[in-house]
Motif scaffolding. Structure first.
Motif, PDB file in Angstrom:
ATOM      1  N   PHE A   1      10.845  -1.401  -6.444  1.00 33.97           N
ATOM      2  CA  PHE A   1       9.956  -1.337  -5.283  1.00 33.97           C
ATOM      3  C   PHE A   1      10.484  -2.303  -4.235  1.00 33.97           C
ATOM      4  O   PHE A   1      10.624  -3.511  -4.494  1.00 33.97           O
ATOM      5  N   VAL A   2      10.824  -1.771  -3.055  1.00 32.72           N
ATOM      6  CA  VAL A   2      11.383  -2.584  -1.970  1.00 32.72           C
ATOM      7  C   VAL A   2      10.584  -2.339  -0.701  1.00 32.72           C
ATOM      8  O   VAL A   2       9.880  -1.322  -0.573  1.00 32.72           O
ATOM      9  N   THR A   3      10.694  -3.277   0.240  1.00 33.67           N
ATOM     10  CA  THR A   3       9.950  -3.153   1.497  1.00 33.67           C
ATOM     11  C   THR A   3      10.776  -2.497   2.595  1.00 33.67           C
ATOM     12  O   THR A   3      10.240  -2.113   3.628  1.00 33.67           O
ATOM     13  N   ARG A   4      12.108  -2.372   2.390  1.00 32.52           N
ATOM     14  CA  ARG A   4      12.984  -1.691   3.353  1.00 32.52           C
ATOM     15  C   ARG A   4      13.957  -0.806   2.579  1.00 32.52           C
ATOM     16  O   ARG A   4      14.352  -1.129   1.450  1.00 32.52           O
ATOM     17  N   LYS A   5      14.378   0.290   3.173  1.00 31.70           N
ATOM     18  CA  LYS A   5      15.246   1.234   2.479  1.00 31.70           C
ATOM     19  C   LYS A   5      16.592   0.624   2.112  1.00 31.70           C
ATOM     20  O   LYS A   5      17.216   1.029   1.130  1.00 31.70           O
TER      21      LYS A   5
ATOM     22  N   PRO B   1      18.139   4.097 -11.618  1.00 28.45           N
ATOM     23  CA  PRO B   1      17.052   3.402 -10.919  1.00 28.45           C
ATOM     24  C   PRO B   1      16.263   4.350 -10.023  1.00 28.45           C
ATOM     25  O   PRO B   1      16.829   5.199  -9.319  1.00 28.45           O
ATOM     26  N   ASP B   2      14.950   4.222 -10.084  1.00 26.02           N
ATOM     27  CA  ASP B   2      14.042   4.991  -9.230  1.00 26.02           C
ATOM     28  C   ASP B   2      13.451   3.995  -8.226  1.00 26.02           C
ATOM     29  O   ASP B   2      12.565   3.216  -8.562  1.00 26.02           O
ATOM     30  N   ILE B   3      13.975   4.010  -7.009  1.00 24.21           N
ATOM     31  CA  ILE B   3      13.612   3.010  -6.004  1.00 24.21           C
ATOM     32  C   ILE B   3      12.630   3.622  -5.004  1.00 24.21           C
ATOM     33  O   ILE B   3      12.854   4.712  -4.470  1.00 24.21           O
ATOM     34  N   ARG B   4      11.555   2.875  -4.718  1.00 24.57           N
ATOM     35  CA  ARG B   4      10.539   3.333  -3.761  1.00 24.57           C
ATOM     36  C   ARG B   4      10.338   2.276  -2.686  1.00 24.57           C
ATOM     37  O   ARG B   4      10.300   1.084  -2.983  1.00 24.57           O
ATOM     38  N   THR B   5      10.185   2.747  -1.461  1.00 21.05           N
ATOM     39  CA  THR B   5       9.948   1.850  -0.330  1.00 21.05           C
ATOM     40  C   THR B   5       8.448   1.739  -0.093  1.00 21.05           C
ATOM     41  O   THR B   5       7.765   2.756   0.097  1.00 21.05           O
ATOM     42  N   VAL B   6       7.947   0.516  -0.111  1.00 20.09           N
ATOM     43  CA  VAL B   6       6.511   0.264  -0.020  1.00 20.09           C
ATOM     44  C   VAL B   6       6.261  -0.865   0.979  1.00 20.09           C
ATOM     45  O   VAL B   6       6.971  -1.879   0.950  1.00 20.09           O
ATOM     46  N   ALA B   7       5.289  -0.705   1.830  1.00 18.75           N
ATOM     47  CA  ALA B   7       4.960  -1.749   2.802  1.00 18.75           C
ATOM     48  C   ALA B   7       4.395  -2.973   2.108  1.00 18.75           C
ATOM     49  O   ALA B   7       3.638  -2.845   1.132  1.00 18.75           O
ATOM     50  N   PRO B   8       4.769  -4.180   2.553  1.00 27.70           N
ATOM     51  CA  PRO B   8       4.214  -5.403   1.941  1.00 27.70           C
ATOM     52  C   PRO B   8       2.690  -5.400   2.006  1.00 27.70           C
ATOM     53  O   PRO B   8       2.104  -4.938   3.001  1.00 27.70           O
ATOM     54  N   GLY B   9       2.061  -5.891   0.966  1.00 29.27           N
ATOM     55  CA  GLY B   9       0.611  -5.956   0.916  1.00 29.27           C
ATOM     56  C   GLY B   9      -0.063  -4.701   0.400  1.00 29.27           C
ATOM     57  O   GLY B   9      -1.287  -4.670   0.219  1.00 29.27           O
ATOM     58  N   THR B  10       0.744  -3.651   0.108  1.00 29.57           N
ATOM     59  CA  THR B  10       0.169  -2.402  -0.391  1.00 29.57           C
ATOM     60  C   THR B  10      -0.226  -2.546  -1.866  1.00 29.57           C
ATOM     61  O   THR B  10       0.568  -3.033  -2.669  1.00 29.57           O
ATOM     62  N   PRO B  11      -1.440  -2.103  -2.226  1.00 28.55           N
ATOM     63  CA  PRO B  11      -1.787  -2.086  -3.653  1.00 28.55           C
ATOM     64  C   PRO B  11      -0.928  -1.046  -4.379  1.00 28.55           C
ATOM     65  O   PRO B  11      -0.776   0.085  -3.917  1.00 28.55           O
ATOM     66  N   VAL B  12      -0.344  -1.433  -5.507  1.00 31.11           N
ATOM     67  CA  VAL B  12       0.509  -0.547  -6.298  1.00 31.11           C
ATOM     68  C   VAL B  12      -0.059  -0.445  -7.707  1.00 31.11           C
ATOM     69  O   VAL B  12      -0.412  -1.454  -8.319  1.00 31.11           O
ATOM     70  N   ARG B  13      -0.142   0.763  -8.184  1.00 27.54           N
ATOM     71  CA  ARG B  13      -0.556   1.002  -9.574  1.00 27.54           C
ATOM     72  C   ARG B  13       0.514   1.849 -10.243  1.00 27.54           C
ATOM     73  O   ARG B  13       0.863   2.931  -9.750  1.00 27.54           O
ATOM     74  N   VAL B  14       1.068   1.366 -11.354  1.00 31.18           N
ATOM     75  CA  VAL B  14       2.099   2.087 -12.092  1.00 31.18           C
ATOM     76  C   VAL B  14       1.539   2.432 -13.458  1.00 31.18           C
ATOM     77  O   VAL B  14       1.187   1.555 -14.243  1.00 31.18           O
ATOM     78  N   ARG B  15       1.485   3.724 -13.746  1.00 31.32           N
ATOM     79  CA  ARG B  15       0.935   4.223 -15.012  1.00 31.32           C
ATOM     80  C   ARG B  15       2.107   4.475 -15.965  1.00 31.32           C
ATOM     81  O   ARG B  15       2.832   5.456 -15.811  1.00 31.32           O
TER      82      ARG B  15
END
Length: 647
Positions: free
Chosen positions: A469-473, A383-397
């Motif tokens: 993609f998670v909002t907290r580590k 698994p490749d897990i990334r921490t992202v703030a809620p409401g952030t635009p995400v684009r996955v290519r």
């Protein structure tokens, strides 16, 4: 009923026809008994069923039925009429005890029906479509000759020929038919033949000895001159070294790879307007390497196809690619020298061109590749897990660098398909609960707004590797959600079609895909064919700059073929007659068994371009053709001193 199902039915009827006609021919009981009539009526039903099935195939597309209409079906109908006429005569004489059995002409007609049914199998499984007059003639000759030999063998006159005459006649028919069949499939490399017709004048202008291309009547241009010749410092510059190594995955698995310096290749990114310069060096790949910019409209001289636009880079050698990034989107690069081996082993990387106006949010590029049975996303099999703030635009290519279709699901959020094969989708809407099928070589850009509960992207090829993609580590991504529907790109997006797509096309061509026994460069094999031929014997689609071109692609085989034309993006006109609701631009698309695709493009990038199946094993077994511009020649050759082998 689909074309593939009808093809299977037609093959089954061919077997049944051969069997029932042979049974009729060898049954010795009186023709008035049910034991004789049952197979006879069965043979009649089979012929009529074959005619109906052929009509159904023709309704899907002419090329599904062409071989049968031109050869086996007429022969079957002739045999049926002959059998019916002879049988009626036998029935009129059935009152006499000596005439209760089928006569020799009736049995011979049954053998003719058997041969005609067998011919249907031969044309479908060995000749294919389009069939040349020589091939059709060979089938007619074989059936007629076989019938004549049977008639000779059944003759009961005192002057009956000895067995030696029958054997000699059989051998003559087989040899004649085989010779006609070989002539039908033997032709020179059309790209080379065309260049040699004008070789002297082309060489005088280009300063090279052209081996391929269509020089035309004017001054030809070599592919070596279709390159960026500017000398300004490039905006993006890098060096890639092709080499062999062992890679240790996060799971601890060690895999031998060929790479451009690292697993998954160094990511190359540029912005529209940038000049990109990449120097390729080969440290120890004995087969040689190149770089092909998959889906990107580079100048032809930088297309990276060994034997067409350059010689393969041997160990210790180098080649520099230089071009201006003209369009944004998600692309990738890979070797086009023995690519059925090199790409599989890891000679690939990602290439992304950003628009001038920077997009906000998180931008992730993920190549999907399997090494053996291990799926690697980017460079990890975990698994490749990334921490992202809620409401952030995400684009996955998402980039499918494999040979087969990948099935991808998005869980935890709705999403939009923002782009396909580098081209933005007009007015993308929310999608939820649908899986994405990404063809070999294809790319899907998935966009969503980061939800509080997180999101994840899974590939059906692995239960261990996914993007989270998670909002907290310390948070866990959501569980994968099963889907019951598949995303349909034909029913997605909005926008106006280009005006030229509704007008008459300057060039139209048909590519019939199949799998047939052929003589390939590696010897006899069960090859993948285009128009019944294998590379390099497949005639190219010949265009002039500015032409609008329509291609009809018919898959007569039973394999999926992810077709990939180089140097151009194509507009989908229809799939099995169904038109897309919005412009759908692709450069890698799955033509499923029995499907008929109609696509179009503008010939706006001069050169000699490959058009091939991106299941590279299929390409290596013959499924490679070209788009050739009149006035363009190439001094490179397949094989030769450089041992060029694009697939």
């Amino acid at each position: 009923m689909t074309a593939t199902v009808l093809q299977v039915v037609a093959l089954a009827l061919g077997l049944a026809g051969a069997g029932t006609w042979a049974t009729v021919a060898t049954t010795r009981g009186p023709i008035t008994r049910i034991g004789w009539w049952a197979p006879a009526m069965g043979a009649v039903v089979v012929v009529l069923g074959t005619a109906a099935t052929t009509a159904g195939l023709w309704a899907h597309d002419w090329w599904f039925a062409a071989d049968r209409v031109e050869a086996s079906l007429p022969l079957s109908l002739i045999a049926l009429v002959w059998f019916a006429v002879s049988l009626l005569r036998d029935l009129r004489r059935a009152g006499s005890p000596a005439r209760t059995h089928a006569s020799s002409p009736t049995r011979t007609a049954a053998w003719a029906g058997c041969a005609a049914s067998a011919a249907g199998l031969v044309t479908a499984l060995a000749i294919g479509a389009p069939a040349s007059p020589w091939a059709i003639g060979a089938v007619w000759l074989l059936v007629a000759g076989a019938t004549a030999i049977v008639a000779l063998a059944q003759a009961k006159t005192r002057s009956r020929r000895p067995l030696a005459a029958v054997i000699a006649g059989s051998a003559a028919v087989v040899i004649a038919a085989a010779t006609a069949g070989i002539v039908a499939q033997s032709q020179p490399d059309p790209l080379v033949a065309a260049a040699h017709q004008h070789g002297a004048s082309a060489a005088a202008v280009t300063g090279e000895s052209p081996l391929q291309g269509y020089p035309g009547s004017g001054a030809p241009t070599s592919v070596t001159n279709l390159r960026d010749t500017s000398t300004a410092k490039p905006d993006v510059e890098t060096t890639l070294e092709a080499r062999q190594s062992d890679a240790t995955l996060p799971s601890g698995t060690v895999i031998p790879v060929w790479s451009y310096g690292e697993l998954g290749g160094p990511a190359i990114e540029a912005t529209v307007g940038d000049t990109v310069q990449v120097t390729l060096r080969n440290r120890d790949i004995a087969d040689g390497v190149t770089i092909h910019w998959h889906g990107y409209p580079v100048p032809n001289g930088d297309d990276g196809v060994a034997g067409v636009t350059q010689d393969a880079v041997r160990p210790g050698g180098s080649f520099t690619y230089r071009f201006v990034a003209t369009v944004p989107g998600t692309y990738w690069y890979h070797t086009h020298q023995v690519s059925s081996t090199g790409v599989v082993k890891g000679l690939y990387g990602t290439f992304v061109v950003h628009p001038k106006a920077a997009e906000k949010g998180l931008d992730v590029t993920a190549a999907l590749h399997t090494f053996g049975r291990t799926l690697v996303i980017g460079s990890t099999d975990r698994p490749d897990i990334r921490t992202v703030a809620p409401g952030t635009p995400v684009r996955v290519r998402l980039i499918n660098t494999d040979q087969l279709t990948h099935t991808v699901t998005v869980s935890g959020t709705s999403f939009r398909v923002a782009a396909i094969d580098g081209s933005d989708v007009g007015t993308p809407t929310d999608v939820k609960g649908e899986s994405l099928k990404i063809p070999a070589g294809g790319r899907y850009d998935v966009a969503f707004t980061m939800p509080e509960g997180g999101a994840r992207i899974d590939d059906a090829a692995s239960a261990n590797a996914y993007l989270g993609f998670v909002t907290r580590k310390d948070a866990e991504p959501p569980k994968a959600t099963p889907t019951t529907r598949t995303f349909d790109p034909l029913a997605y997006g909005d926008g106006a079609f280009p005006a030229w797509s509704g007008r008459a096309f300057a060039v139209t061509d048909t590519l019939v895909l199949d799998r047939l026994p052929r003589l390939t460069e590696d010897g006899p094999g069960y090859a993948y064919t285009v128009d019944g031929a294998v590379y390099p014997q497949i005639p190219p689609t010949v265009v002039r700059e500015g032409d609008t071109v329509e291609l009809t692609i018919v898959n007569r085989g039973f394999d999926v073929h992810p077709m990939h034309p180089h140097g151009h993006r194509i507009l989908v006109l229809s799939v099995d007659g169904r038109k897309p609701q919005a412009p759908l631009w692709l450069d890698s698309f799955d033509v499923l068994p029995g499907q008929v695709w109609k696509v179009a493009f503008v010939a706006d990038n001069r050169g000699i371009w490959m058009d091939h199946c991106h299941n590279l094993e299929h390409a290596a077994l013959g499924m490679v053709t070209h788009l050739a511009y009149v006035g363009v020649v190439s001094p490179f050759e397949h094989g030769g001193v450089a041992r060029n082998d694009a697939e």
